[in-house]
Design an enzyme around this catalytic site. Structure first.
Site, mmCIF file in Angstrom:
data_model
loop_
_atom_site.group_PDB
_atom_site.id
_atom_site.type_symbol
_atom_site.label_atom_id
_atom_site.label_comp_id
_atom_site.label_asym_id
_atom_site.label_seq_id
_atom_site.Cartn_x
_atom_site.Cartn_y
_atom_site.Cartn_z
ATOM 1 N N LYS A 126 -4.732 -3.551 -1.209
ATOM 2 C CA LYS A 126 -4.536 -3.485 0.239
ATOM 3 C C LYS A 126 -3.090 -3.746 0.655
ATOM 4 C CE LYS A 126 -9.325 -4.482 1.342
ATOM 5 N NZ LYS A 126 -9.792 -4.243 -0.026
ATOM 6 N N GLU A 159 -7.106 0.087 5.769
ATOM 7 C CA GLU A 159 -7.100 0.190 4.314
ATOM 8 C C GLU A 159 -7.731 1.516 3.907
ATOM 9 O OE1 GLU A 159 -9.384 -3.211 3.296
ATOM 10 O OE2 GLU A 159 -11.311 -2.249 3.676
#
Length: 666
Positions: free
Chosen positions: A116, A288
């Protein structure tokens, strides 16, 4: 095409992948831990290989053990499902070295998008708007507090390698940032083998909307519409739908094009999901990219007609996408409800045990409606403490949103689950909630609408009267059955009266029943009546009734003097009495529950991670008493008031059952 693939996962997603593989004529291999010896995915696969003890970090996420299973069976490709090793670049690299196809994206995309922190940096460089946050590594809790102050509370602490709500905490102050940092690290290490944490601004009142992308190795990439995932609890999605009731076509196209551009920037192939946070003005921010199949993929399949698992297999086989963006049409509306083994009446804490009854609604698919149930369990099977608490994903489709929701209401009422705590009542309650039915919800929906947890539903008066009429008609049928069995009179119907009092949800309804061979007319004291017909007979646990032309589905259990009835999120004791019995019942004292205010009870079956107090300690309201782990989640138990600890019955490492006494207070 591949002749044999191995599914490196378990539960409902393993079963889901096996179904598509079977449809394509591909043999399948299941892997399983000792706890999953009798699991459904093991029974469905053509072959199955035992890979270790129950804990995932000793079986399902041990790369060497999965590779051994591949070698034993000669599998040519591996589908990782979601979770476990699905976004693990080391696993993808191990497969590549072995010459085995990974049914997922290339290693470079996993590394850049699966992490991420890295994915946010790439998104920023690509000009995609991102949520403010700290992308670097965080050394310790004190640095986490410092960063949180700089960003500004509230903040979200997230596991870099995470997903599925694991390793995530919201912090509103320094203490919560400090505590959340350690819990997030622990959960991340346990679930993913990677304890890196990053921090970002937590945007209040957002919507969570994600775009499904699909790309091949020939430069083709498309998006398959969006999914609304705003109904969340503890950052875990509960209900999803496609399309979103909030987006317009202009925003959908803009989000879709950005998602495709991001995928192409990292040479992405296979199915993937780009998640966005969307504010009330339809401004969206990249959160994300999940480099795997999403839990909620069925709703996209239902509105597009595209089998995403099949497409993933074909892309991994080197095939070019057979569909282009212009071919993607969104048809109708789909809703998914996640059925979890968690008790909504105990603040949704995990529940384990044997499924003494498991009867999903019948799956159907035609031009007017679809009912689909993706599951990995069966009646008589065990829900284990070692894995995610998901039991099934119940999906419905209809030509429009209102119809899809109504299909879901009926499907939830029809779904029978006994033996464990589960969230069916809560899912039903959401389906009837005005904020959900209007489409006017955010990720704060559960927090705002159920701030004190869930304790059942009080049915509206019109529904209550339909239930009362149903109960009266059903009780009459049961009385006739009892009279026949007892042989008290040849003309049994004379022994069954017409005047009854139905008591439910704190109300009494005097009714008169006028029965005939086709059903019964139940008339209330105010003169209004309901026509009830059904083929229900005593002993059946599910009653489907026609009440004034409307289908009413009720889960039924016998209790003295009436029924336990469950529908639309309500769980009620319904008593049907003669007028005299009702008069006497009003004089009976109410039984009071036992006083447990001086005890700390274990709220779920689980493992004691730590005990933070000792005998003689004075504790303050909100102070941490102990931490219990169940189904890969840490749960911190706190003092409800200022008191003194008089006895501690448990220590770190102890396994406890629900309601075991952990400690006592003065």
């Amino acid at each position: 095409m591949f002749k044999k693939i191995l599914i490196a996962n378990r539960g409902e997603i393993a079963c889901r992948v096996i179904k598509s593989a079977q449809k394509m004529g591909i043999k399948t291999v299941a892997i399983y831990s000792e706890a999953d010896k009798h699991a459904l995915h093991v029974a469905m696969a053509d072959e199955a290989v035992l890979i270790g003890p129950p804990p995932a970090n000793e079986s399902y996420i041990v790369i060497d053990k999965v590779m051994d299973a591949i070698r034993q069976t000669g599998a040519e490709a591996v589908h990782p499902g979601y979770g476990f090793l699905s976004e693990n670049k080391l696993f993808a690299e191990a497969l590549a070295r072995e010459g085995v196809a990974f049914i997922g994206p290339p290693v470079g995309a996993i590394e850049s998008m699966g992490d991420k922190i890295t994915s946010k940096k790439i998104a920023q460089e690509a000009g995609v708007a991102t949520v403010p946050g700290h992308m670097g590594l965080i050394a310790d809790a004190e640095e986490a507090v410092k960063i949180s102050r700089e960003i500004g509370y509230p903040v979200m602490l997230k596991a870099s390698a995470g997903g599925g709500g694991k390793g995530m905490r919201i912090a509103w102050n320094d203490d919560e940032a400090r505590e959340g940092f350690q819990s997030s690290k622990n959960e991340a290490a346990s679930s993913f083998g990677d304890d890196r944490i990053f921090i970002e601004k937590f945007i209040t009142q957002p919507r969570h909307i994600e775009i499904q992308v699909l790309a091949d190795a020939h430069g083709n990439a498309i998006y398959l519409g969006e999914r609304e995932c705003s109904i969340q609890r503890r950052n875990q999605k509960v209900i999803e739908e496609a399309p979103s009731p909030f987006l317009d076509e202009k925003t959908r196209k803009k989000m879709g094009n950005q998602a495709v551009a991001l995928a192409q920037a990292v040479d992405y192939t296979s199915a993937g999901t780009v998640e966005f946070i969307v504010d009330g003005d339809r401004n969206f921010y990249f959160l994300e990219m999940n480099t795997r199949l999403q839990v909620e993929h069925p709703v996209t399949e239902l509105i597009t007609g595209v089998d995403l698992v099949e497409q993933m297999i074909r892309v991994a086989n080197g095939e070019e996408l057979a569909i282009r963006q212009k071919d993607v049409k969104l048809n109708g509306w789909a809703v998914e409800s996640r059925l979890y083994a968690e008790d909504p009446y105990r603040n949704f804490l995990p529940s384990i045990g044997r499924l003494s009854r498991y009867r999903p609604p019948e799956e159907v698919a035609d031009a007017t409606h679809v009912v689909r149930n993706d599951t990995g369990v069966y009646e008589g099977g065990e829900i284990s403490m070692y894995y995610d608490p998901m039991i099934a994903k119940l999906c419905t489709w209809a030509p429009d949103r209102d119809a899809a929701i109504e299909e879901m209401r009926v499907a939830l009422d029809t779904f029978e689950v006994e033996g464990i705590g589960h969230n069916l009542p809560f899912l039903s309650a959401v389906m009837d909630h005005e904020k959900f039915t209007s489409g006017n919800m955010t990720t704060a929906f559960i927090e705002e609408e159920f701030p004190d947890g869930f304790d059942g539903v009080d049915l509206p008066n019109d529904m209550l009267r339909r239930v009362a009429a149903s109960a009266a008609a059903m009780y009459r049928v049961a009385e006739i059955r009892r009279t026949r069995v007892s042989g008290r009179m040849d003309n049994h119907e004379r022994k069954v009266g017409t005047d009854w009092v139905v008591s439910l949800q704190g109300q009494e309804f005097p009714v008169v029943i006028d029965a005939d061979p086709m059903g019964a007319t139940v008339t209330f004291k105010d003169g209004k009546s309901h026509r009830v017909s059904s083929d229900w007979v005593p002993g059946q646990s599910l009653a489907k009734l026609d009440v004034d032309g409307t289908l009413v589905v009720i889960k039924v259990g016998k209790i003295p003097g009436g029924f336990r009835m469950r529908l639309r999120g309500a769980d009620m004791k319904v008593f049907v009495r003669t007028p005299r019995q009702a008069e006497l019942a009003r004089l009976m004292p109410e039984k009071m529950p036992a006083d447990t205010s001086k005890l700390l009870l274990c709220p779920m079956p689980g493992l004691i991670v730590s005990v933070a107090v000792e005998v003689g300690d004075e504790v303050q309201e909100g102070q941490t008493l102990c931490t219990v782990e169940a189904m890969k989640m840490e749960n911190i138990l706190r003092a409800e008031k200022k008191t003194v600890v008089t006895k501690v019955n448990a220590a770190a490492g102890d396994s406890l059952a629900v309601d075991d006494v952990i400690m006592e207070f003065e």
